[in-house]
Scaffold this active site. Structure first.
Site, PDB file in Angstrom:
ATOM      1  N   HIS A  47       0.855  -1.187   0.000  1.00  0.00           N
ATOM      2  CA  HIS A  47       0.000   0.000   0.000  1.00  0.00           C
ATOM      3  C   HIS A  47       0.892   1.239   0.000  1.00  0.00           C
ATOM      4  CE1 HIS A  47      -3.778  -2.030   1.941  1.00  0.00           C
ATOM      5  NE2 HIS A  47      -3.243  -2.771   0.980  1.00  0.00           N
ATOM      6  N   GLU A  49       0.942   3.842   1.841  1.00  0.00           N
ATOM      7  CA  GLU A  49       1.425   4.233   3.169  1.00  0.00           C
ATOM      8  C   GLU A  49       2.596   3.372   3.616  1.00  0.00           C
ATOM      9  OE1 GLU A  49      -1.725   3.459   2.190  1.00  0.00           O
ATOM     10  OE2 GLU A  49      -3.141   4.098   3.721  1.00  0.00           O
ATOM     11  N   CYS A  77      -6.158   1.724   5.875  1.00  0.00           N
ATOM     12  CA  CYS A  77      -6.770   0.472   6.317  1.00  0.00           C
ATOM     13  C   CYS A  77      -6.188   0.106   7.684  1.00  0.00           C
ATOM     14  CB  CYS A  77      -6.491  -0.627   5.292  1.00  0.00           C
ATOM     15  SG  CYS A  77      -4.773  -1.178   5.275  1.00  0.00           S
ATOM     16  N   CYS A  80      -2.344  -0.477   7.625  1.00  0.00           N
ATOM     17  CA  CYS A  80      -1.566   0.753   7.495  1.00  0.00           C
ATOM     18  C   CYS A  80      -1.667   1.600   8.761  1.00  0.00           C
ATOM     19  CB  CYS A  80      -2.024   1.547   6.277  1.00  0.00           C
ATOM     20  SG  CYS A  80      -1.602   0.732   4.714  1.00  0.00           S
TER      21      CYS A  80
END
Length: 144
Positions: A47, A49, A77, A80
């Site tokens: 992801h 992040e 999410c 993260c």
């Protein structure tokens, strides 16, 4: 947030869900920036992040980033959000809310959990309209 939006647009051009992230130092300078690369890397943890956190930690030579801020186009999410807490990010700014998969304002509300080691200051709705539009357009194009 504009740099994070640019990263999200670049992710969309690569066929990735358009999410971008930027980490800034206490002085405001950019330390790391990334867009989603889960499909490209065949890595469910890639992801925006997480990639930005990895780059910033490598640049700083530490697993912790006190005083730093994370700017991301979509509500993080739970995975993260946990990583943001472990990295000791001071401030989190995000654009669009994610009612389906978010972990900050949506259950499980990672930063409100008793086992959360560190909770950043959270600011939501930053460039929300543009971040939401990028996501809507991306998924509309997938559906045809």
């Amino acid at each position: 947030m504009q740099v994070a939006l640019d990263e999200a647009r670049a992710a969309a051009r690569r066929g990735e869900v358009p999410v971008g992230a930027v980490i800034t130092a206490p002085d405001g300078g950019i330390v790391a920036q990334a867009g989603n690369r889960t499909r490209e890397l065949s890595d469910p943890t890639a992801h925006a992040e997480i990639l930005a956190l990895r780059m910033a930690c490598a640049a700083r030579g530490s697993e912790r980033l006190p005083g730093h801020a994370l700017w991301v186009t979509l509500e993080p999410c739970p995975m993260c959000a946990a990583a943001i807490g472990f990295a000791r990010i001071a401030r989190l700014y995000y654009g669009a809310s994610d009612p389906k998969s978010g972990g900050v304002a949506q259950p499980p509300r990672v930063f409100a959990h008793p086992q959360c080691h560190h909770a950043p200051e959270v600011y939501d709705g930053i460039a929300e309209a543009e971040a939401s539009r990028l996501l809507r357009d991306f998924f509309a194009a997938l559906r045809g």
